[in-house]
Design a protein around this motif. Structure first.
Motif, mmCIF file in Angstrom:
data_model
loop_
_atom_site.group_PDB
_atom_site.id
_atom_site.type_symbol
_atom_site.label_atom_id
_atom_site.label_comp_id
_atom_site.label_asym_id
_atom_site.label_seq_id
_atom_site.Cartn_x
_atom_site.Cartn_y
_atom_site.Cartn_z
ATOM 1 N N GLU A 96 43.903 40.561 33.480
ATOM 2 C CA GLU A 96 42.268 40.293 32.376
ATOM 3 C C GLU A 96 42.432 39.204 33.128
ATOM 4 O O GLU A 96 42.430 38.751 33.140
ATOM 5 C CB GLU A 96 42.966 40.310 30.615
ATOM 6 C CG GLU A 96 42.811 42.330 30.380
ATOM 7 C CD GLU A 96 43.254 41.850 28.652
ATOM 8 O OE1 GLU A 96 42.933 41.187 28.533
ATOM 9 O OE2 GLU A 96 43.506 42.409 27.776
ATOM 10 N N ASN A 97 40.235 39.135 33.002
ATOM 11 C CA ASN A 97 39.803 38.011 33.006
ATOM 12 C C ASN A 97 40.369 37.492 35.062
ATOM 13 O O ASN A 97 39.838 36.210 34.927
ATOM 14 C CB ASN A 97 40.176 36.827 32.023
ATOM 15 C CG ASN A 97 40.148 36.885 30.944
ATOM 16 O OD1 ASN A 97 39.224 37.676 30.582
ATOM 17 N ND2 ASN A 97 41.039 36.853 30.265
ATOM 18 N N ALA A 99 38.084 37.434 37.315
ATOM 19 C CA ALA A 99 36.532 37.187 37.422
ATOM 20 C C ALA A 99 36.605 36.127 37.576
ATOM 21 O O ALA A 99 36.152 34.832 37.891
ATOM 22 C CB ALA A 99 35.511 37.968 37.516
ATOM 23 N N SER A 134 43.711 47.558 33.923
ATOM 24 C CA SER A 134 42.601 46.723 33.846
ATOM 25 C C SER A 134 40.806 47.010 33.677
ATOM 26 O O SER A 134 40.835 48.431 33.850
ATOM 27 C CB SER A 134 41.586 46.004 34.659
ATOM 28 O OG SER A 134 41.218 44.831 34.975
ATOM 29 N N LYS A 135 40.205 46.462 32.808
ATOM 30 C CA LYS A 135 38.893 46.874 32.300
ATOM 31 C C LYS A 135 37.709 46.730 33.336
ATOM 32 O O LYS A 135 37.072 46.839 33.414
ATOM 33 C CB LYS A 135 38.657 46.550 30.879
ATOM 34 C CG LYS A 135 38.456 45.056 30.547
ATOM 35 C CD LYS A 135 38.569 44.895 28.761
ATOM 36 C CE LYS A 135 38.507 43.234 29.082
ATOM 37 N NZ LYS A 135 38.426 43.416 27.604
ATOM 38 N N ASP A 136 38.304 46.260 33.896
ATOM 39 C CA ASP A 136 37.330 45.604 35.112
ATOM 40 C C ASP A 136 37.355 46.092 36.408
ATOM 41 O O ASP A 136 37.662 46.341 37.184
ATOM 42 C CB ASP A 136 37.931 43.785 35.545
ATOM 43 C CG ASP A 136 36.842 43.185 36.737
ATOM 44 O OD1 ASP A 136 36.116 44.697 37.167
ATOM 45 O OD2 ASP A 136 36.548 42.235 36.873
ATOM 46 N N SER A 137 36.368 46.741 36.790
ATOM 47 C CA SER A 137 36.462 48.246 38.114
ATOM 48 C C SER A 137 36.185 47.548 39.074
ATOM 49 O O SER A 137 36.891 47.912 39.867
ATOM 50 C CB SER A 137 35.086 49.185 37.740
ATOM 51 O OG SER A 137 34.333 48.795 37.892
ATOM 52 N N ASN A 138 35.964 46.646 39.443
ATOM 53 C CA ASN A 138 36.285 45.560 40.776
ATOM 54 C C ASN A 138 37.823 44.870 41.080
ATOM 55 O O ASN A 138 38.007 45.300 42.131
ATOM 56 C CB ASN A 138 35.596 44.743 40.712
ATOM 57 C CG ASN A 138 34.148 44.426 39.980
ATOM 58 O OD1 ASN A 138 33.770 44.980 40.734
ATOM 59 N ND2 ASN A 138 33.173 43.592 39.515
#
Length: 335
Positions: A96-97, A99, A134-138
């Protein structure tokens, strides 16, 4: 830990580190004391202790208060070593987090996790499955580009009812599985289930495994339709939804359910039947209807139609009859 904010997961407010609170808008709008505010030596300070989470504390339900602050902090390398030594099928790492850490702290969390997995020997073995969520696709796209052997799991936003065909195609490009919250499968109003969505079916048809979260044993954590019984809730996701897997705070409950094979028919053994989703609102008196729900009745069943979903009165009768027969005097109902 379930949160990067130590106020949620430790006793930090009762330690000398309580003065290190800050507001990081990229993470949350309220002040917190975050893991990156402390060094590893700080985390191992004798006054700082982890804290068992109690998500239902608003109902005065606290988990295992005698051992609230038992346990210790682990590095990722320690966690991976435990996962390799124990009789586990694999490990899951949640990122998470990423970025924010890269931009503000100069930390390449994806690279750090990849290095830790290699150092622990997970890159050249096949007995332990490694899942990265992850909820961040990147994050998942970057891992996909690195040709990782890990199973990539995408966390969908909360309370989504369906997914478009184009979004399913996009997700399949970088994820092997997805995690959905329970209300995306069984939307509720006032803790009554309204209907069952087609989200899981659509995701699985696109070739994605689907995991639902978070299952808990506290009776107030389940919709009323499941009778405040964690096993009934699990069974519905297995029988009705055909879920690929579940994420739970109580793995022993799930292990017991699997061991007893309550979802299979076996001659001479009890079988736990699934509960019809959306049947319970039919039994609710008019003054308890959701204000946003339609007050129109279905002429065929005499049930209230809500958000396009109608529960059959015969289904209600069937399950009230089952409860009356199996547990005398536990229900009183008139139809």
């Amino acid at each position: 830990m379930s949160s990067i904010n130590l106020l949620d997961t430790t006793n930090v407010q009762r330690t000398p580190f309580s003065s290190r609170a800050s507001t990081v808008s990229e993470i949350q709008t309220t002040p917190g004391i975050f893991t990156f505010n402390l060094t590893w030596d700080d985390l191992n300070d004798s006054t700082l202790k982890p804290k068992i989470s109690s998500p239902m504390s608003s109902f005065y339900l606290v988990r295992n208060p005698r051992y609230t602050n038992q346990g210790k902090f682990l590095k990722l390398s320690d966690f991976l070593a435990i996962g390799k030594d124990k009789g586990l099928s694999g490990v899951m790492i949640i990122i998470e987090n990423a970025a924010f850490m890269a931009k503000s702290l100069g930390i390449d969390i994806v690279g750090s996790v990849t290095t830790a997995l290699i150092d622990a020997g997970y890159d050249n073995q096949t007995t332990k499955e490694v899942m990265i969520q992850s909820k961040d696709s990147n994050v998942l796209v970057k891992l996909k580009q690195q040709r990782t052997k890990c199973k990539l799991v995408y966390t969908l936003p909360s309370d989504i009812g369906d997914a478009s065909a184009s979004s399913l195609v996009d997700m399949k490009k970088f994820a092997d599985a997805v995690v959905v919250d329970k209300t995306s499968v069984f939307p509720t109003s006032k803790n009554f289930i309204l209907r069952q969505t087609s989200l899981v079916k659509d995701l699985q048809a696109a070739g994605l495994a689907v995991y639902a979260q978070v299952f808990q044993n506290e009776f107030v954590s389940q919709p009323w339709d499941f009778f405040g019984d964690e096993t009934v809730e699990i069974n519905n996701y297995v029988q009705l939804v055909n879920i690929s897997g579940i994420i739970t705070d109580f793995p022993r409950t799930v292990r017991r359910y699997k061991k007893k094979l309550l979802y299979r028919f076996r001659k001479g053994h009890a079988q736990l039947h699934a509960v019809c989703s959306g049947w319970l609102p039919c039994t609710v008196t008019p003054e308890h209807y959701c204000p946003a729900a339609s007050s129109g009745a279905n002429a065929d069943t005499g049930c209230i139609r809500r958000d396009g979903a109608t529960a059959s009165s015969c289904c209600v009768k069937k399950y009230v009859w089952w409860c009356l027969r199996g547990r005398p005097n536990s229900w009183r109902a008139t139809f």
